[in-house]
Structures are given as C-alpha cells and as structure tokens.
Design a protein around this motif. Structure first.
Motif, PDB file in Angstrom:
ATOM      1  N   LEU A 131      11.993  49.258  18.174  1.00  0.00           N
ATOM      2  CA  LEU A 131      12.681  50.424  17.606  1.00  0.00           C
ATOM      3  C   LEU A 131      11.907  50.986  16.418  1.00  0.00           C
ATOM      4  CD1 LEU A 131      15.135  52.283  17.578  1.00  0.00           C
ATOM      5  CD2 LEU A 131      16.258  50.635  16.088  1.00  0.00           C
ATOM      6  N   VAL A 132      11.433  50.112  15.544  1.00  0.00           N
ATOM      7  CA  VAL A 132      10.662  50.553  14.381  1.00  0.00           C
ATOM      8  C   VAL A 132       9.360  51.197  14.843  1.00  0.00           C
ATOM      9  CG1 VAL A 132       9.447  49.750  12.306  1.00  0.00           C
ATOM     10  CG2 VAL A 132      11.685  48.814  12.882  1.00  0.00           C
ATOM     11  N   GLY A 134       8.739  52.615  17.773  1.00  0.00           N
ATOM     12  CA  GLY A 134       9.043  53.893  18.422  1.00  0.00           C
ATOM     13  C   GLY A 134       9.335  54.986  17.419  1.00  0.00           C
ATOM     14  N   LEU A 135      10.117  54.676  16.388  1.00  0.00           N
ATOM     15  CA  LEU A 135      10.409  55.670  15.357  1.00  0.00           C
ATOM     16  C   LEU A 135       9.151  56.051  14.584  1.00  0.00           C
ATOM     17  CD1 LEU A 135      13.850  54.439  13.992  1.00  0.00           C
ATOM     18  CD2 LEU A 135      13.385  56.510  15.301  1.00  0.00           C
ATOM     19  N   GLY A 136       8.299  55.082  14.332  1.00  0.00           N
ATOM     20  CA  GLY A 136       7.036  55.365  13.644  1.00  0.00           C
ATOM     21  C   GLY A 136       6.150  56.304  14.455  1.00  0.00           C
ATOM     22  N   LEU A 138       7.191  58.370  16.790  1.00  0.00           N
ATOM     23  CA  LEU A 138       7.876  59.661  16.836  1.00  0.00           C
ATOM     24  C   LEU A 138       7.659  60.448  15.554  1.00  0.00           C
ATOM     25  CD1 LEU A 138       9.880  61.514  18.364  1.00  0.00           C
ATOM     26  CD2 LEU A 138      11.686  60.347  17.111  1.00  0.00           C
ATOM     27  N   TRP A 139       7.848  59.823  14.401  1.00  0.00           N
ATOM     28  CA  TRP A 139       7.676  60.526  13.128  1.00  0.00           C
ATOM     29  C   TRP A 139       6.228  60.959  12.926  1.00  0.00           C
ATOM     30  CZ3 TRP A 139      11.029  56.544  10.126  1.00  0.00           C
ATOM     31  CH2 TRP A 139      12.369  56.899  10.259  1.00  0.00           C
ATOM     32  N   THR A 140       5.286  60.107  13.332  1.00  0.00           N
ATOM     33  CA  THR A 140       3.881  60.463  13.182  1.00  0.00           C
ATOM     34  C   THR A 140       3.551  61.695  14.001  1.00  0.00           C
ATOM     35  OG1 THR A 140       3.276  58.164  12.832  1.00  0.00           O
ATOM     36  CG2 THR A 140       1.521  59.653  13.521  1.00  0.00           C
ATOM     37  N   TYR A 149       4.825  66.467  21.061  1.00  0.00           N
ATOM     38  CA  TYR A 149       6.220  66.046  21.117  1.00  0.00           C
ATOM     39  C   TYR A 149       6.914  66.691  22.317  1.00  0.00           C
ATOM     40  CZ  TYR A 149      11.086  65.297  20.047  1.00  0.00           C
ATOM     41  OH  TYR A 149      12.396  64.934  20.136  1.00  0.00           O
TER      42      TYR A 149
END
Length: 192
Positions: A131-132, A134-136, A138-140, A149
């Motif tokens: 999860l961390v 994937g979020l990293g 996505l944010w990048t 995106y």
C-alpha cells in the motif's frame, strides 16, 4: 501537441466495461466483477452510449439484451484489449529486463561509489508494504509532469518496480556465479 486523457473519448477502462457488460448483461454483476460501484458502471454505460451513439443494452423482460451494434462491436473490443495487454506485457519485459540487468551489473561488476545504495533501493519493494509503495508510485507520477496517470504506462512502471527485488537478486547471483575470470581474460586478449 499534447494528448490529454480528456481528448481520448474511449479508454481501456470503458472498453473493459463494455466487454464485460455485453458478456454479463447486467450492470450489477459487471460492477461486482470489476470491483466498482453500480453507479460507476451505470455512468460508464451512459458514456459508452453517448460515444457510440447506440443504447448497447436494452432492458427486456428477461433482463438486459445487447443491441445488434453492441454484438458487432464486442469482438473488436476484445481484440483491442488483447492487443493492449500484449503491448503492455512486451513493454514490461523490455523495460524491466533492461533495468534489472543494469542494476545487477552495476552492483556486481563495477566499483562505483554508492553501488550498495542502489542495491538497497532495488530491495525497497520487499521492505515497504504494498500500500505504501503503491501510494508512493501514484504520488510520484501525479507530481511529475508526464502524462502517464490513468494509462497503461503507469501499470507497466508499477509492475517493474514491484518485481524489482525478485528479478535483480537472481541476476546478481548469476553475475556472482560467473566470476570475473572471463572479463579479465577478454581484457588480456585486447578487448576494451
């Protein structure tokens, strides 16, 4: 000319919804299979109807029935999705293979300062929860001004990053098993 997602009326999400809707003949079952809400699938169906200019599915006594145009288009949509998946797999193989080989080579065959940090970075997907990670990712990719995106490219990039430790380690082991003797012999014989 920059292509924005809003310029593309029919994306892969809509194609997948279309194919599944025609197969399932039910908005509810399609929503369950795609792990989406029923209103999201209904909105996608409305958008598909607007784009294609056809009702696609009409409600009758026995449930929803696809129109002739929908039945004619579904095989083309399936073919397009299969081709997109094939391209994504090929992109993953090429991008991943080059990256995995480069990291393993730098870590095992060079004397660059900081090469051990490259190895730590390659092993990061194991250490961080998915999860961390994937979020990293996505944010990048949201912050970087690249139009990836919502495209297939973000899936390829995410897959490459997620499989990084599982591909780099066997390559490192292969480099370690070969040793430096063939390279030294090549240098002795005049190779550059």
């Amino acid at each position: 000319m920059t292509l924005r997602r809003s310029d593309d009326p029919l994306d892969t999400y809509l194609l997948r919804v279309f194919v599944l809707l025609i197969g399932e003949r039910s908005v509810s079952r399609t929503a369950l299979k795609l792990n989406q809400s029923q209103p999201a699938i209904s909105a996608a169906l409305k958008r598909l109807r607007d784009i294609l200019g056809d009702p696609l599915l009409v409600r009758e006594k026995g449930g929803m029935v696809p129109t002739e145009r929908a039945l004619a288009l579904v095989s083309h949509a399936k073919g397009a999705l299969a081709e997109i998946d094939r391209i994504a797999l090929r992109g993953y193989a090429v991008l991943g293979g080059l990256l995995f080989f480069a990291i393993a080579y730098v870590v095992n065959r060079t004397r660059l300062a900081g090469r051990q940090y490259l190895e730590y970075i390659a092993m990061l997907p194991i250490a961080l929860p998915a999860l961390v990670m994937g979020l990293g990712i996505l944010w990048t990719w949201l912050a970087v001004p690249l139009p990836v995106y919502g495209t297939l490219a973000i899936l390829v990039i995410g897959s490459v990053i997620a499989s990084l430790p599982f591909m780099v380690q066997p390559l490192r082991n292969a480099f370690a098993a070969i040793g430096r003797d063939p390279i030294e012999a090549a240098h002795t014989l005049g190779a550059s």
